[in-house]
Enzyme design. Structure first.
Site, PDB file in Angstrom:
ATOM      1  N   TYR A 137       0.813  -0.018  15.188  1.00  0.00           N
ATOM      2  CA  TYR A 137      -0.137  -0.241  14.104  1.00  0.00           C
ATOM      3  C   TYR A 137       0.163   0.679  12.923  1.00  0.00           C
ATOM      4  O   TYR A 137       0.278   1.882  13.073  1.00  0.00           O
ATOM      5  CB  TYR A 137      -1.572   0.004  14.572  1.00  0.00           C
ATOM      6  CG  TYR A 137      -2.570  -0.258  13.466  1.00  0.00           C
ATOM      7  CD1 TYR A 137      -2.816  -1.556  13.045  1.00  0.00           C
ATOM      8  CD2 TYR A 137      -3.204   0.785  12.821  1.00  0.00           C
ATOM      9  CE1 TYR A 137      -3.681  -1.811  12.007  1.00  0.00           C
ATOM     10  CE2 TYR A 137      -4.075   0.544  11.783  1.00  0.00           C
ATOM     11  CZ  TYR A 137      -4.313  -0.761  11.381  1.00  0.00           C
ATOM     12  OH  TYR A 137      -5.163  -1.000  10.340  1.00  0.00           O
ATOM     13  N   LYS A 192      -3.258  -2.805   8.016  1.00  0.00           N
ATOM     14  CA  LYS A 192      -3.404  -4.259   8.076  1.00  0.00           C
ATOM     15  C   LYS A 192      -2.379  -4.932   7.176  1.00  0.00           C
ATOM     16  O   LYS A 192      -1.693  -4.270   6.405  1.00  0.00           O
ATOM     17  CB  LYS A 192      -4.836  -4.651   7.677  1.00  0.00           C
ATOM     18  CG  LYS A 192      -5.732  -4.977   8.867  1.00  0.00           C
ATOM     19  CD  LYS A 192      -5.166  -6.092   9.737  1.00  0.00           C
ATOM     20  CE  LYS A 192      -5.910  -6.291  11.030  1.00  0.00           C
ATOM     21  NZ  LYS A 192      -5.074  -6.635  12.173  1.00  0.00           N
ATOM     22  N   HIS A 198      -8.433   5.137   2.626  1.00  0.00           N
ATOM     23  CA  HIS A 198      -7.823   3.841   2.263  1.00  0.00           C
ATOM     24  C   HIS A 198      -8.647   3.112   1.205  1.00  0.00           C
ATOM     25  O   HIS A 198      -8.962   1.933   1.348  1.00  0.00           O
ATOM     26  CB  HIS A 198      -7.692   2.969   3.508  1.00  0.00           C
ATOM     27  CG  HIS A 198      -6.730   3.500   4.524  1.00  0.00           C
ATOM     28  ND1 HIS A 198      -5.371   3.309   4.450  1.00  0.00           N
ATOM     29  CD2 HIS A 198      -6.935   4.231   5.646  1.00  0.00           C
ATOM     30  CE1 HIS A 198      -4.767   3.881   5.482  1.00  0.00           C
ATOM     31  NE2 HIS A 198      -5.703   4.454   6.226  1.00  0.00           N
ATOM     32  N   ASP A 235      -4.276  -1.611  -2.142  1.00  0.00           N
ATOM     33  CA  ASP A 235      -2.991  -2.293  -2.303  1.00  0.00           C
ATOM     34  C   ASP A 235      -2.654  -2.538  -3.773  1.00  0.00           C
ATOM     35  O   ASP A 235      -3.534  -2.865  -4.562  1.00  0.00           O
ATOM     36  CB  ASP A 235      -3.029  -3.639  -1.580  1.00  0.00           C
ATOM     37  CG  ASP A 235      -3.239  -3.468  -0.093  1.00  0.00           C
ATOM     38  OD1 ASP A 235      -2.450  -2.739   0.526  1.00  0.00           O
ATOM     39  OD2 ASP A 235      -4.214  -4.032   0.439  1.00  0.00           O
ATOM     40  N   TYR A 273      -0.952  -1.871  20.313  1.00  0.00           N
ATOM     41  CA  TYR A 273      -0.116  -0.714  19.994  1.00  0.00           C
ATOM     42  C   TYR A 273      -0.932   0.531  19.668  1.00  0.00           C
ATOM     43  O   TYR A 273      -0.414   1.510  19.198  1.00  0.00           O
ATOM     44  CB  TYR A 273       0.810  -1.046  18.827  1.00  0.00           C
ATOM     45  CG  TYR A 273       1.804  -2.116  19.188  1.00  0.00           C
ATOM     46  CD1 TYR A 273       2.828  -1.850  20.089  1.00  0.00           C
ATOM     47  CD2 TYR A 273       1.707  -3.394  18.654  1.00  0.00           C
ATOM     48  CE1 TYR A 273       3.734  -2.828  20.443  1.00  0.00           C
ATOM     49  CE2 TYR A 273       2.612  -4.378  19.004  1.00  0.00           C
ATOM     50  CZ  TYR A 273       3.626  -4.096  19.895  1.00  0.00           C
ATOM     51  OH  TYR A 273       4.525  -5.064  20.244  1.00  0.00           O
ATOM     52  N   LYS A 323      -4.961 -31.233 -11.807  1.00  0.00           N
ATOM     53  CA  LYS A 323      -4.080 -32.421 -11.802  1.00  0.00           C
ATOM     54  C   LYS A 323      -3.746 -32.865 -10.370  1.00  0.00           C
ATOM     55  O   LYS A 323      -4.611 -33.343  -9.692  1.00  0.00           O
ATOM     56  CB  LYS A 323      -2.798 -32.163 -12.612  1.00  0.00           C
ATOM     57  CG  LYS A 323      -3.088 -31.880 -14.094  1.00  0.00           C
ATOM     58  CD  LYS A 323      -3.571 -33.123 -14.816  1.00  0.00           C
ATOM     59  CE  LYS A 323      -3.935 -32.818 -16.262  1.00  0.00           C
ATOM     60  NZ  LYS A 323      -4.906 -33.792 -16.805  1.00  0.00           N
ATOM     61  N   ASP A 379       0.884  -1.167   0.000  1.00  0.00           N
ATOM     62  CA  ASP A 379       0.000   0.000   0.000  1.00  0.00           C
ATOM     63  C   ASP A 379       0.921   1.216   0.000  1.00  0.00           C
ATOM     64  O   ASP A 379       1.659   1.431   0.958  1.00  0.00           O
ATOM     65  CB  ASP A 379      -0.862  -0.054   1.265  1.00  0.00           C
ATOM     66  CG  ASP A 379      -1.752   1.172   1.436  1.00  0.00           C
ATOM     67  OD1 ASP A 379      -1.568   2.167   0.706  1.00  0.00           O
ATOM     68  OD2 ASP A 379      -2.622   1.126   2.322  1.00  0.00           O
TER      69      ASP A 379
HETATM   70  P1  13P Z   1      -4.951  -0.495   5.043  1.00  0.00           P
HETATM   71  O1  13P Z   1      -4.117  -1.441   5.856  1.00  0.00           O
HETATM   72  O2  13P Z   1      -5.598  -1.187   3.891  1.00  0.00           O
HETATM   73  O3  13P Z   1      -4.171   0.713   4.651  1.00  0.00           O
HETATM   74  O4  13P Z   1      -6.162  -0.038   5.958  1.00  0.00           O
HETATM   75  C1  13P Z   1      -5.911   0.778   7.018  1.00  0.00           C
HETATM   76  C2  13P Z   1      -7.107   0.966   7.896  1.00  0.00           C
HETATM   77  O5  13P Z   1      -6.988   0.787   9.068  1.00  0.00           O
HETATM   78  C3  13P Z   1      -8.382   1.357   7.333  1.00  0.00           C
HETATM   79  O6  13P Z   1      -9.338   1.658   8.328  1.00  0.00           O
HETATM   80  P1  13P Z   2      -9.591 -32.189 -15.055  1.00  0.00           P
HETATM   81  O1  13P Z   2      -9.909 -33.623 -14.826  1.00  0.00           O
HETATM   82  O2  13P Z   2      -9.758 -31.773 -16.478  1.00  0.00           O
HETATM   83  O3  13P Z   2      -8.314 -31.763 -14.390  1.00  0.00           O
HETATM   84  O4  13P Z   2     -10.719 -31.312 -14.312  1.00  0.00           O
HETATM   85  C1  13P Z   2     -11.151 -31.707 -13.099  1.00  0.00           C
HETATM   86  C2  13P Z   2     -12.572 -31.366 -12.998  1.00  0.00           C
HETATM   87  O5  13P Z   2     -13.433 -32.114 -13.365  1.00  0.00           O
HETATM   88  C3  13P Z   2     -12.888 -30.076 -12.376  1.00  0.00           C
HETATM   89  O6  13P Z   2     -14.128 -30.104 -11.785  1.00  0.00           O
HETATM   90 MG    MG Z   3      -4.033   2.133   3.285  1.00  0.00          MG
HETATM   91 MG    MG Z   4      -4.697  -2.181   2.267  1.00  0.00          MG
END
Ligand code: 13P
Ligand code: 13P
Ligand code: MG
Ligand code: MG
Length: 366
Positions: free
Chosen positions: A230, A233, A18, A52, A348, A244, A11
């Site tokens: 602080y 976040k 924010h 962010d 904090y 797979k 951020d």
């Molecule tokens: P961020 O960590 O996303 O900057 O948010 C800070 C916050 O406390 C908003 O209330």
């Molecule tokens: P594949 O068998 O093609 O990997 O996909 C798995 C599937 O069925 C997803 O729901």
């Molecule tokens: Mg922020």
């Molecule tokens: Mg943030």
């Protein structure tokens, strides 16, 4: 070929509080990566979630590479200059150190990265969450990788029936990485014992027991452990390889329909439900709700396809409505009980100073 995927996220300033970075700020980060990353990167993708900015990079230099980390750090510095010029709120918020010292870990930005032999088809998901912390992924990961009620692949797919190894970090331990390795399904109850405590124990990575391949990497940084106070976040990023040997994309996404209560939202001090949102979403209600976005890519020779927005599907509108209801219900009780985080998580901030003053005013009645 061996490919490293690195996500470095910070951020560095946003519009109107924010809420979200400016287009110019995102543009500055993107063009720095384009101009200076060409020789090192196979591909890159710059995006925002809430306030962010995340830089996703494919390269061949391995995790923790100094030049890759320097590139991201300098891109964030270039962005911070724009944030200052535009008067954005919290310009440079997550750049907690003055000088780059070889690796952005411990400097403020969140990092997740892993290296693997690229499969002929390499589908993966990139998650970014805002107004919450890394423990927010504990429940979705537990359900996706350890619970056949969520993931039928654990019963149906021969390559998954051996289960997965969870590497869990004690994020309160600041002197180094304190980790434990537990195996699902044998250690299921022990995994649950740890993952219920989202402020202390955080899934750092998950590995296939059948192939030994890494499926998941999560950023685990806690900003208040770095800054001693602080500062915002810890808004976590995560990469998940899918299909797979690994759960299918739909099995990874399904748990987000729960909209679980997570730590964060206003001033990082509340419990609010996690809302799955489309890419590049803003923040609004009560500096929240906590949001998570998911971008699906396929990759070949370290080159990405165009991004696909996993939570843009109409199915998630219904989930968002329910999460909004949960958020409003929780806010009706304001500061009371479960609505706010426990004192240990507020240690904090101003409330602790207030408590100290009040403590001196307590007296024992004769
Ligand atoms: P961020 O960590 O996303 O900057 O948010 C800070 C916050 O406390 C908003 O209330
Ligand atoms: P594949 O068998 O093609 O990997 O996909 C798995 C599937 O069925 C997803 O729901
Ligand atoms: Mg922020
Ligand atoms: Mg943030």
């Amino acid at each position: 070929m061996k490919i490293t995927l690195s996500v470095i996220k910070a951020d560095i300033g946003s519009i109107g509080g924010h809420i979200r970075p400016s287009q110019r700020l995102i543009g500055a980060v993107r063009s720095h990566i384009m101009q200076h990353g060409n020789d090192m990167l196979r591909d890159s993708h710059v995006s925002s979630t809430g306030d962010d900015i995340a830089i996703l990079m494919a390269h061949e230099r391995g995790p923790g590479d100094e030049e890759i980390h320097r590139l991201a750090w300098e891109a964030f510095l270039a962005g911070t200059a724009v944030a200052q010029e535009q008067g954005l709120y919290g310009a440079g918020q997550d750049l907690l150190k003055d000088a780059f010292s070889g690796n952005v870990r411990g400097m403020g930005p969140a990092v997740c990265e892993f290296e693997f032999d690229e499969r002929p088809s390499e589908p993966f998901l990139f998650f970014a969450a805002d107004k919450t912390d890394p423990g927010a992924y504990n429940l979705p990961l537990y359900l996706a990788f350890a619970d056949p009620m969520n993931t039928p692949g654990l019963m149906l797919a021969p390559s998954m029936t051996a289960g997965f190894r969870f590497v869990i970090m004690d994020v309160n331990h600041t002197e180094g990485d304190r980790i434990i390795e537990l195996e699902a399904p044998e250690d299921l109850y022990d995994i649950a014992v740890l993952l219920r405590d989202t402020e202390r124990y955080v899934v750092e990575s998950i590995w296939s027991r059948a192939s030994g391949e890494q499926a998941v990497t999560v950023s685990t940084s806690r900003l208040h452990n770095i800054a001693g106070k602080y500062t915002g976040k810890d808004d976590p990023v995560m990469l998940v390889r899918v299909q797979k040997d690994f759960p299918a994309t739909g099995e990874i996404l399904a748990p987000y329909a729960i909209g679980p209560y997570v730590a964060g939202c206003m001033r990082g001090s509340h419990q609010m439900p996690l809302m799955p949102v489309p890419r590049n979403s803003d923040i609004s209600y009560f500096d929240g709700p906590p949001v998570v976005s998911c971008t699906a890519f396929s990759m070949h020779d370290g080159k990405f396809t165009e991004p696909v927005d996993a939570f843009a599907h109409p199915f998630w509108d219904k989930v968002r409505d329910r999460v909004a209801d949960k958020a409003i219900d929780m806010r009706r009780q304001g500061f009371f009980g479960a609505a706010m985080l426990p004192m240990s998580e507020l240690e904090y901030t101003g409330i602790m100073e207030k408590l100290q003053v009040l403590d001196g005013r307590f007296r024992l009645r004769d």
